[in-house]
Write an enzyme that holds these catalytic residues in place. Structure first.
Site, PDB file in Angstrom:
ATOM      1  N   ARG A  23      -0.172   3.571  -3.933  1.00  0.00           N
ATOM      2  CA  ARG A  23      -0.573   3.780  -2.547  1.00  0.00           C
ATOM      3  C   ARG A  23      -0.805   5.244  -2.241  1.00  0.00           C
ATOM      4  O   ARG A  23      -1.491   5.576  -1.287  1.00  0.00           O
ATOM      5  CB  ARG A  23       0.474   3.194  -1.600  1.00  0.00           C
ATOM      6  CG  ARG A  23       0.469   1.679  -1.554  1.00  0.00           C
ATOM      7  CD  ARG A  23       1.166   1.186  -0.302  1.00  0.00           C
ATOM      8  NE  ARG A  23       2.574   1.445  -0.319  1.00  0.00           N
ATOM      9  CZ  ARG A  23       3.465   0.640  -0.882  1.00  0.00           C
ATOM     10  NH1 ARG A  23       3.077  -0.449  -1.479  1.00  0.00           N
ATOM     11  NH2 ARG A  23       4.739   0.927  -0.843  1.00  0.00           N
ATOM     12  N   PHE A  26      -4.360   5.539  -2.396  1.00  0.00           N
ATOM     13  CA  PHE A  26      -5.145   4.728  -1.466  1.00  0.00           C
ATOM     14  C   PHE A  26      -5.272   5.395  -0.106  1.00  0.00           C
ATOM     15  O   PHE A  26      -6.303   5.311   0.536  1.00  0.00           O
ATOM     16  CB  PHE A  26      -4.489   3.356  -1.303  1.00  0.00           C
ATOM     17  CG  PHE A  26      -5.379   2.348  -0.646  1.00  0.00           C
ATOM     18  CD1 PHE A  26      -5.309   2.150   0.723  1.00  0.00           C
ATOM     19  CD2 PHE A  26      -6.276   1.606  -1.384  1.00  0.00           C
ATOM     20  CE1 PHE A  26      -6.125   1.214   1.341  1.00  0.00           C
ATOM     21  CE2 PHE A  26      -7.089   0.670  -0.765  1.00  0.00           C
ATOM     22  CZ  PHE A  26      -7.015   0.471   0.596  1.00  0.00           C
ATOM     23  N   HIS A  34      -3.977   3.878  12.569  1.00  0.00           N
ATOM     24  CA  HIS A  34      -4.668   2.957  13.476  1.00  0.00           C
ATOM     25  C   HIS A  34      -4.738   1.562  12.873  1.00  0.00           C
ATOM     26  O   HIS A  34      -4.637   0.559  13.599  1.00  0.00           O
ATOM     27  CB  HIS A  34      -6.081   3.478  13.776  1.00  0.00           C
ATOM     28  CG  HIS A  34      -6.083   4.634  14.720  1.00  0.00           C
ATOM     29  ND1 HIS A  34      -7.190   5.411  14.958  1.00  0.00           N
ATOM     30  CD2 HIS A  34      -5.090   5.149  15.509  1.00  0.00           C
ATOM     31  CE1 HIS A  34      -6.892   6.355  15.830  1.00  0.00           C
ATOM     32  NE2 HIS A  34      -5.630   6.218  16.174  1.00  0.00           N
ATOM     33  N   TYR A  64      -1.637  -5.302   4.894  1.00  0.00           N
ATOM     34  CA  TYR A  64      -0.515  -4.657   5.571  1.00  0.00           C
ATOM     35  C   TYR A  64       0.664  -5.608   5.723  1.00  0.00           C
ATOM     36  O   TYR A  64       1.799  -5.170   5.923  1.00  0.00           O
ATOM     37  CB  TYR A  64      -0.961  -4.139   6.945  1.00  0.00           C
ATOM     38  CG  TYR A  64      -1.875  -2.941   6.835  1.00  0.00           C
ATOM     39  CD1 TYR A  64      -1.358  -1.661   6.688  1.00  0.00           C
ATOM     40  CD2 TYR A  64      -3.254  -3.095   6.850  1.00  0.00           C
ATOM     41  CE1 TYR A  64      -2.190  -0.561   6.559  1.00  0.00           C
ATOM     42  CE2 TYR A  64      -4.094  -2.008   6.730  1.00  0.00           C
ATOM     43  CZ  TYR A  64      -3.562  -0.744   6.581  1.00  0.00           C
ATOM     44  OH  TYR A  64      -4.386   0.339   6.448  1.00  0.00           O
ATOM     45  N   ASP A  67       2.054  -5.230   2.277  1.00  0.00           N
ATOM     46  CA  ASP A  67       2.198  -3.817   1.930  1.00  0.00           C
ATOM     47  C   ASP A  67       1.810  -3.594   0.476  1.00  0.00           C
ATOM     48  O   ASP A  67       2.501  -2.927  -0.277  1.00  0.00           O
ATOM     49  CB  ASP A  67       3.641  -3.348   2.185  1.00  0.00           C
ATOM     50  CG  ASP A  67       3.733  -1.818   2.213  1.00  0.00           C
ATOM     51  OD1 ASP A  67       2.707  -1.173   2.493  1.00  0.00           O
ATOM     52  OD2 ASP A  67       4.831  -1.287   1.938  1.00  0.00           O
ATOM     53  N   CYS A 138      -5.996  -4.876 -22.357  1.00  0.00           N
ATOM     54  CA  CYS A 138      -5.719  -4.015 -23.512  1.00  0.00           C
ATOM     55  C   CYS A 138      -4.284  -4.187 -23.998  1.00  0.00           C
ATOM     56  O   CYS A 138      -3.995  -3.971 -25.180  1.00  0.00           O
ATOM     57  CB  CYS A 138      -5.995  -2.558 -23.182  1.00  0.00           C
ATOM     58  SG  CYS A 138      -5.150  -1.958 -21.707  1.00  0.00           S
ATOM     59  N   HIS A 571      -4.076   2.491 -19.847  1.00  0.00           N
ATOM     60  CA  HIS A 571      -4.746   1.868 -20.994  1.00  0.00           C
ATOM     61  C   HIS A 571      -3.802   1.880 -22.191  1.00  0.00           C
ATOM     62  O   HIS A 571      -2.989   2.786 -22.357  1.00  0.00           O
ATOM     63  CB  HIS A 571      -6.021   2.659 -21.317  1.00  0.00           C
ATOM     64  CG  HIS A 571      -6.889   2.018 -22.351  1.00  0.00           C
ATOM     65  ND1 HIS A 571      -7.364   0.734 -22.230  1.00  0.00           N
ATOM     66  CD2 HIS A 571      -7.371   2.489 -23.538  1.00  0.00           C
ATOM     67  CE1 HIS A 571      -8.105   0.437 -23.286  1.00  0.00           C
ATOM     68  NE2 HIS A 571      -8.119   1.469 -24.089  1.00  0.00           N
TER      69      HIS A 571
END
Length: 613
Positions: A23, A26, A34, A64, A67, A138, A571
């Site tokens: 996160r 992100f 908001h 959300y 989460d 992988c 990887h």
């Protein structure tokens, strides 16, 4: 051996913890929340990164409510509500996984493990076949490439393939032995090892059916998310064991007996217990780095550069160099056990535990525990290099059993009262996603002191061998008798060909947990099938537990390495010793390795040693 798949709530917890590190990529600093306020006011939880949406209806979706990042199978329909036609969209932004991969590629670890600085010569032919990446597969590719280097697995699934195929199962697509044999033949035959000269990669094998089959019913491996190679290795051995009834189990070449010696701190009496394992986990003591002064100076330069808004060249990174002997010493170190039920004193005392190996397997998988948990409960990978030797002598790990000058502890009284757990604390820990047996351990060892103490204990011991196994207080008498087995569970196990007595014994030994009971019963299949024989005299304890035993000397034949800071992204590649040469398997790219980076292998990555006959 019990190779129980950890409980789904445990995976839910791990997923939640791992996502917390993602996160940070992100969200941008300075956000005003908001979207969070919109969710709280309306109850609509999903947020979509529009630039990542493809014409196939895929994209980055965050919930959300959970989460966490989620998959929205109806994304196209949901966006249609807003007049957005996904078939007319083109992906313009990088997804979360792509951003993480790009960040990883800038690091020296990524470059070193893929040997990017070398002119790698592509290879093709028998036993040199690559595996296509099916989207974060992988971890599967690396594990099976190593597994099919071991003669026992080759004999069972490759040389034995004609017999497996000739059984003509009714549903070959869902037959584990058929699909494993098909994969093994595909990898070793060379018939799919065709090189694309322009791309430097192979046509390779696409293990779609195999991935779908081995992941079925598993909370993590049935998904398309990146997973942990070590967890998949254990899961694969569990499946092989379950499908080896009345057949040679190739995983026997990886089994060894672990011997634990516990000594009462007051009476000095000792007790030896043994169990079977398929891997040897070694701690990585960062404090034992042989280049500590160089690492300290590098960290000072890096901190100064970051304070000035600059970044050091990743190729100049100085990693702590940990001697392999330091990992062994850390494993052999004596551990203090609190709340030990001393049968000699009929009281709880402090005891001391030492772990050794009673047997040495034909092939030994060593797991370097490079993944840890930070103080904020987020997972982190230790950016260290371990000086792994080409050959190693593990004689110091050999356990000797009860010695002439040792006094064994008497058997614990059958009426030893069971431990008491604070039900409120237990419920809170379970809500966090930890396995119930691990929660019991935490409350027992912290004396029900509170949430903080229990949760800290859990985070510290998450990588223990027996973290999610049924908990028996240390020093207590273990009994096969338990609560009556549930009739539905008994019938479920009987449908697999076992007797009522065998099903009942397995359920009693595992607290009524059906998956664990199946592991228990399959690990004792030969013992349960054998007719009961009354011994003429009391038999000496079997230190080997049915495991093979041999020399303590090994040589390195393969290692799996992980690139990235989280097991959820990144990887895996593997290096294998093939006909005297080291070969790198990077999905469907197979090449001659010029500088095998064995010091960066782990198993979250793994290191595999073979007997030095």
């Amino acid at each position: 051996m019990t190779l129980a798949i950890p409980e789904s709530r445990y995976y839910k917890f791990l997923k939640r913890v791992r996502a917390s590190t993602e996160r940070t990529l992100f969200y941008a600093p300075g956000r005003n929340d908001h979207a969070v306020e919109h969710f709280r006011e309306t109850g609509y939880p999903l947020a979509v990164k529009l630039g990542t949406i493809t014409a196939e209806g895929k994209g980055d979706v965050f919930s959300y409510a959970e989460d966490d990042m989620v998959e929205d199978p109806y994304l196209a329909q949901h966006l249609q509500h807003f007049g957005i036609n996904v078939q007319q969209l083109q992906k313009t932004d990088k997804s979360m996984v792509e951003l993480e991969l790009e960040l990883n590629r800038r690091t020296s670890e990524w470059s070193t493990l893929q040997e990017s600085s070398s002119e790698l010569r592509p290879l093709q032919g028998p036993a040199l076949t690559g595996l296509n990446n099916l989207g974060n597969s992988c971890y599967i590719n690396s594990v099976v490439q190593v597994i099919f280097r071991i003669p026992d697995f080759i004999r069972r699934f490759v040389e034995g393939a004609p017999e497996i195929f000739s059984t003509f199962p009714e549903d070959p697509v869902n037959d584990f032995n058929v699909q494993t044999a098909k994969l093994g033949v595909g990898l070793l035959s060379g018939r799919y090892s065709f090189l694309n000269e322009e791309e430097g990669s192979q046509r390779g094998v696409s293990p779609h059916m195999y991935r779908q089959l081995v992941g079925r019913g598993h909370p993590e491996f049935m998904s398309k998310r990146q997973q942990d190679a070590h967890e998949f290795y254990l899961h694969l051995l569990t499946l092989i064991e379950r499908h080896s009834r009345h057949k040679a189990n190739p995983a026997d070449c990886l089994k060894f007996s672990v011997e634990e010696r516990v000594q009462c701190g007051q009476s000095r009496g000792v007790r030896y217990t043994r169990r079977v394992e398929h891997h040897l986990p070694l701690p990585v003591p960062v404090a034992a780095a042989s280049n500590a002064p160089d690492v300290r100076r590098y960290e000072e330069r890096r901190a100064a550069a970051e304070a000035a808004g600059q970044r050091l060249d990743p190729s100049q990174v100085v990693r702590p160099l940990i001697p392999f002997q330091a990992c062994l010493d850390s494993f052999m170190k004596e551990e203090t056990i609190e709340q030990f039920n001393s049968s000699a004193l009929n009281n709880k005392v402090t005891a001391f535990k030492r772990t050794r190996l009673a047997t040495f397997s034909d092939y030994l998988l060593v797991q370097l525990k490079k993944f840890t948990v930070r103080e904020d409960w987020t997972p982190a990978k230790l950016d260290v290099a371990v000086d792994i030797p080409w050959e190693v002598d593990l004689s110091a790990l050999r356990g000797r059993g009860l010695q002439p000058d040792e006094t064994p502890l008497p058997e614990a009284a059958a009426e030893t009262p069971p431990p008491e757990y604070n039900e409120a604390l237990l419920a809170q820990l379970l809500d966090m996603g930890f396995p119930v047996e691990a929660c019991k351990r935490a409350l027992y060892y912290t004396n029900n002191a509170g949430m903080e103490a229990a949760s800290n204990w859990l985070m510290k011991h998450m990588t223990d061998w027996d973290f999610a196994n049924p908990f028996t207080p240390p020093g207590s008498r273990t009994e096969d008798s338990g609560p009556p087995a549930d009739e539905a569970s008994v019938e479920q196990i009987m449908c697999m060909g076992f007797t009522r007595e065998q099903a009942g014994a397995a359920l009693r030994a595992t607290g009524g947990d059906v998956p664990r009971a199946l592991d228990w019963i399959f690990s004792r299949a030969d013992e349960l099938d054998a007719p009961p024989v009354a011994p003429a005299q009391p038999a000496a304890p079997d230190r080997a537990l049915g495991c093979r035993d041999g020399t303590e000397k090994y040589r390195l034949i393969a290692f799996i390495s992980h690139m990235g800071t989280s097991t959820m992204v990144g990887h895996y590649v593997c290096h294998v010793l093939h006909e005297g040469r080291w070969v790198i398997f990077n999905d469907n790219k197979v090449a001659l390795s010029e500088n095998p980076p064995k010091d960066l292998g782990c198993m979250k990555g793994c290191d595999v040693f073979t007997k030095n006959h």
